[in-house]
Write a protein that holds these residues in place. Structure first.
Motif, PDB file in Angstrom:
ATOM      1  N   ASN A  74      -8.287  12.705   4.968  1.00 46.59           N
ATOM      2  CA  ASN A  74      -8.644  13.259   6.360  1.00 46.59           C
ATOM      3  C   ASN A  74      -7.314  12.970   7.314  1.00 46.59           C
ATOM      4  O   ASN A  74      -6.974  13.825   8.018  1.00 46.59           O
ATOM      5  N   SER A  75      -7.026  12.012   7.187  1.00 43.15           N
ATOM      6  CA  SER A  75      -6.044  11.602   8.478  1.00 43.15           C
ATOM      7  C   SER A  75      -5.040  10.165   7.765  1.00 43.15           C
ATOM      8  O   SER A  75      -5.805   9.271   7.169  1.00 43.15           O
ATOM      9  N   ALA A  76      -4.135  10.058   8.322  1.00 45.76           N
ATOM     10  CA  ALA A  76      -3.073   8.739   8.091  1.00 45.76           C
ATOM     11  C   ALA A  76      -2.661   8.133   9.362  1.00 45.76           C
ATOM     12  O   ALA A  76      -2.068   9.405  10.024  1.00 45.76           O
ATOM     13  N   THR A  77      -2.717   7.160   9.735  1.00 37.81           N
ATOM     14  CA  THR A  77      -2.152   6.566  10.902  1.00 37.81           C
ATOM     15  C   THR A  77      -1.257   5.398  10.544  1.00 37.81           C
ATOM     16  O   THR A  77      -1.862   4.482   9.942  1.00 37.81           O
ATOM     17  N   PRO A  78      -0.094   5.130  11.156  1.00 38.70           N
ATOM     18  CA  PRO A  78       0.535   6.157  11.671  1.00 38.70           C
ATOM     19  C   PRO A  78       0.986   7.354  11.071  1.00 38.70           C
ATOM     20  O   PRO A  78       1.020   7.265   9.829  1.00 38.70           O
ATOM     21  N   ASP A  79       1.468   8.562  11.406  1.00 41.21           N
ATOM     22  CA  ASP A  79       2.091   9.533  10.708  1.00 41.21           C
ATOM     23  C   ASP A  79       3.605   9.766  10.634  1.00 41.21           C
ATOM     24  O   ASP A  79       3.864  10.709   9.878  1.00 41.21           O
ATOM     25  N   THR A  80       4.089   8.744  11.103  1.00 45.09           N
ATOM     26  CA  THR A  80       5.655   8.914  10.917  1.00 45.09           C
ATOM     27  C   THR A  80       6.154   7.407  10.859  1.00 45.09           C
ATOM     28  O   THR A  80       5.487   6.301  11.054  1.00 45.09           O
ATOM     29  N   GLY A  81       7.458   7.303  10.168  1.00 47.21           N
ATOM     30  CA  GLY A  81       7.922   6.027   9.937  1.00 47.21           C
ATOM     31  C   GLY A  81       9.482   6.214   9.577  1.00 47.21           C
ATOM     32  O   GLY A  81       9.947   7.301   9.591  1.00 47.21           O
ATOM     33  N   SER A  82      10.131   5.232   9.848  1.00 41.91           N
ATOM     34  CA  SER A  82      11.667   5.203   9.570  1.00 41.91           C
ATOM     35  C   SER A  82      12.236   4.547   8.429  1.00 41.91           C
ATOM     36  O   SER A  82      11.571   3.792   7.793  1.00 41.91           O
ATOM     37  N   SER A  83      13.090   5.268   7.624  1.00 44.23           N
ATOM     38  CA  SER A  83      13.566   4.747   6.361  1.00 44.23           C
ATOM     39  C   SER A  83      14.050   3.202   6.468  1.00 44.23           C
ATOM     40  O   SER A  83      14.525   2.961   7.666  1.00 44.23           O
ATOM     41  N   GLY A  84      13.760   2.512   5.516  1.00 49.99           N
ATOM     42  CA  GLY A  84      14.042   1.105   5.628  1.00 49.99           C
ATOM     43  C   GLY A  84      13.174   0.023   6.432  1.00 49.99           C
ATOM     44  O   GLY A  84      13.354  -1.145   6.648  1.00 49.99           O
ATOM     45  N   ASN A  85      12.109   0.670   6.890  1.00 44.94           N
ATOM     46  CA  ASN A  85      11.037   0.150   7.442  1.00 44.94           C
ATOM     47  C   ASN A  85       9.736  -0.068   6.400  1.00 44.94           C
ATOM     48  O   ASN A  85       9.400   0.387   5.516  1.00 44.94           O
ATOM     49  N   THR A  86       8.870  -1.086   6.938  1.00 45.33           N
ATOM     50  CA  THR A  86       7.555  -1.321   6.549  1.00 45.33           C
ATOM     51  C   THR A  86       6.517  -0.561   7.625  1.00 45.33           C
ATOM     52  O   THR A  86       6.642  -1.233   8.457  1.00 45.33           O
ATOM     53  N   GLY A 152      -9.215   8.252 -11.822  1.00 45.88           N
ATOM     54  CA  GLY A 152      -8.316   9.537 -11.623  1.00 45.88           C
ATOM     55  C   GLY A 152      -8.598  10.415 -10.924  1.00 45.88           C
ATOM     56  O   GLY A 152      -7.804  11.532 -10.560  1.00 45.88           O
ATOM     57  N   HIS A 153      -9.612  10.446 -10.030  1.00 50.03           N
ATOM     58  CA  HIS A 153     -10.061  11.594  -9.004  1.00 50.03           C
ATOM     59  C   HIS A 153      -9.132  11.291  -7.937  1.00 50.03           C
ATOM     60  O   HIS A 153      -8.789  10.292  -7.678  1.00 50.03           O
ATOM     61  N   TYR A 154      -8.780  12.297  -7.201  1.00 51.28           N
ATOM     62  CA  TYR A 154      -7.863  12.056  -6.172  1.00 51.28           C
ATOM     63  C   TYR A 154      -8.041  13.364  -5.107  1.00 51.28           C
ATOM     64  O   TYR A 154      -8.515  14.308  -5.312  1.00 51.28           O
ATOM     65  N   GLY A 155      -7.220  12.983  -3.841  1.00 54.37           N
ATOM     66  CA  GLY A 155      -7.247  13.899  -2.811  1.00 54.37           C
ATOM     67  C   GLY A 155      -5.775  14.159  -2.181  1.00 54.37           C
ATOM     68  O   GLY A 155      -5.179  12.870  -2.378  1.00 54.37           O
ATOM     69  N   VAL A 156      -5.578  14.888  -1.665  1.00 50.55           N
ATOM     70  CA  VAL A 156      -4.054  15.057  -1.082  1.00 50.55           C
ATOM     71  C   VAL A 156      -4.352  15.754   0.349  1.00 50.55           C
ATOM     72  O   VAL A 156      -4.942  16.527   0.597  1.00 50.55           O
ATOM     73  N   LEU A 157      -3.516  14.915   1.121  1.00 47.68           N
ATOM     74  CA  LEU A 157      -3.329  15.510   2.556  1.00 47.68           C
ATOM     75  C   LEU A 157      -1.581  16.074   2.736  1.00 47.68           C
ATOM     76  O   LEU A 157      -0.976  15.173   2.796  1.00 47.68           O
ATOM     77  N   PRO A 158      -1.817  17.380   2.515  1.00 48.12           N
ATOM     78  CA  PRO A 158      -0.425  18.078   2.538  1.00 48.12           C
ATOM     79  C   PRO A 158       0.087  17.557   4.222  1.00 48.12           C
ATOM     80  O   PRO A 158      -0.449  17.515   5.128  1.00 48.12           O
ATOM     81  N   GLN A 159       1.294  17.241   4.200  1.00 46.94           N
ATOM     82  CA  GLN A 159       2.154  17.242   5.123  1.00 46.94           C
ATOM     83  C   GLN A 159       1.580  16.050   6.145  1.00 46.94           C
ATOM     84  O   GLN A 159       1.490  16.328   7.640  1.00 46.94           O
ATOM     85  N   ALA A 160       1.254  14.954   5.568  1.00 46.06           N
ATOM     86  CA  ALA A 160       0.917  13.874   6.172  1.00 46.06           C
ATOM     87  C   ALA A 160       1.630  12.931   6.766  1.00 46.06           C
ATOM     88  O   ALA A 160       1.024  12.172   7.871  1.00 46.06           O
ATOM     89  N   PHE A 161       2.798  12.560   6.492  1.00 48.00           N
ATOM     90  CA  PHE A 161       3.549  11.603   6.738  1.00 48.00           C
ATOM     91  C   PHE A 161       5.262  12.140   6.969  1.00 48.00           C
ATOM     92  O   PHE A 161       5.692  12.843   5.912  1.00 48.00           O
ATOM     93  N   THR A 162       5.708  11.701   8.220  1.00 47.38           N
ATOM     94  CA  THR A 162       7.191  12.165   8.478  1.00 47.38           C
ATOM     95  C   THR A 162       7.898  11.054   8.194  1.00 47.38           C
ATOM     96  O   THR A 162       7.704  10.038   9.078  1.00 47.38           O
ATOM     97  N   ILE A 163       8.779  10.661   7.322  1.00 48.36           N
ATOM     98  CA  ILE A 163       9.933   9.740   7.203  1.00 48.36           C
ATOM     99  C   ILE A 163      11.027  10.514   8.191  1.00 48.36           C
ATOM    100  O   ILE A 163      11.691  11.522   7.706  1.00 48.36           O
TER     101      ILE A 163
END
Length: 164
Positions: A74-86, A152-163
């Motif tokens: 349903n959601s991911a928090t945060p939804d953004t992050g920068s390359s080189g970070n955790t 093996g069951h899975y779900g996908v949230l499209p366009q959930a996270f921006t790097i």
């Protein structure tokens, strides 16, 4: 469990023979409760249906019998992050189980997260807490987020996270 007993009784000729010879003994052997045995002995649909409805209202039974395969992200928090970070990622959804893992996906590239915990495993309102290492060379862009259960069951949230 009444639902399984009835299902087995419909499909299993040997169980049908046992039930015909000794209904009470067969139901006791199947671990049916006294109320379940009484309802079946009466041979009336209404009491049996009431007990089945109670069983089906159980979230765990519902998930196991009908929607176990429907992992919902349903959601991911945060939804953004920068390359080189955790990033400490919190993913909310339904029917995540113990051993679930997540990964960001973009054009054939997967960035797996390290699972730390799963809250409310197997039910609605599951939460996956994980650490996401964003490599310095990770492509900038908008990623899908996949959550995969060990079965093996899975779900996908499209366009959930921006790097960025």
């Amino acid at each position: 469990m009444l639902l399984h007993f009835i299902s087995d009784l419909i499909r299993n000729p040997e169980l049908q023979r046992q039930f015909s010879k000794d209904p009470d003994g067969t139901m006791v052997k199947a671990n049916l409760s006294e109320a379940q045995r009484e309802a079946l002995n009466k041979g009336q649909l209404e009491p049996v249906m009431k007990l089945l409805k109670t069983e089906l209202a159980s979230l765990e039974l519902f998930a196991v019998v009908w929607v176990k395969a429907v992992v919902q992200v349903n959601s991911a928090t945060p939804d953004t992050g920068s390359s080189g970070n955790t990033v400490q990622l919190r993913v909310e959804g339904d029917f995540f189980t113990t051993g679930t893992f997540a990964a960001l996906k973009l054009s054939g590239m997967d960035l797996p997260a390290v699972t730390q915990s799963v809250e409310n495993p197997g039910g609605r309102g599951s939460v996956l807490n994980c650490m996401l290492n964003l490599p310095a060379n990770a492509p900038i862009g908008v990623y899908d987020l996949a959550v995969v259960n060990p079965d093996g069951h899975y779900g996908v949230l499209p366009q959930a996270f921006t790097i960025e």
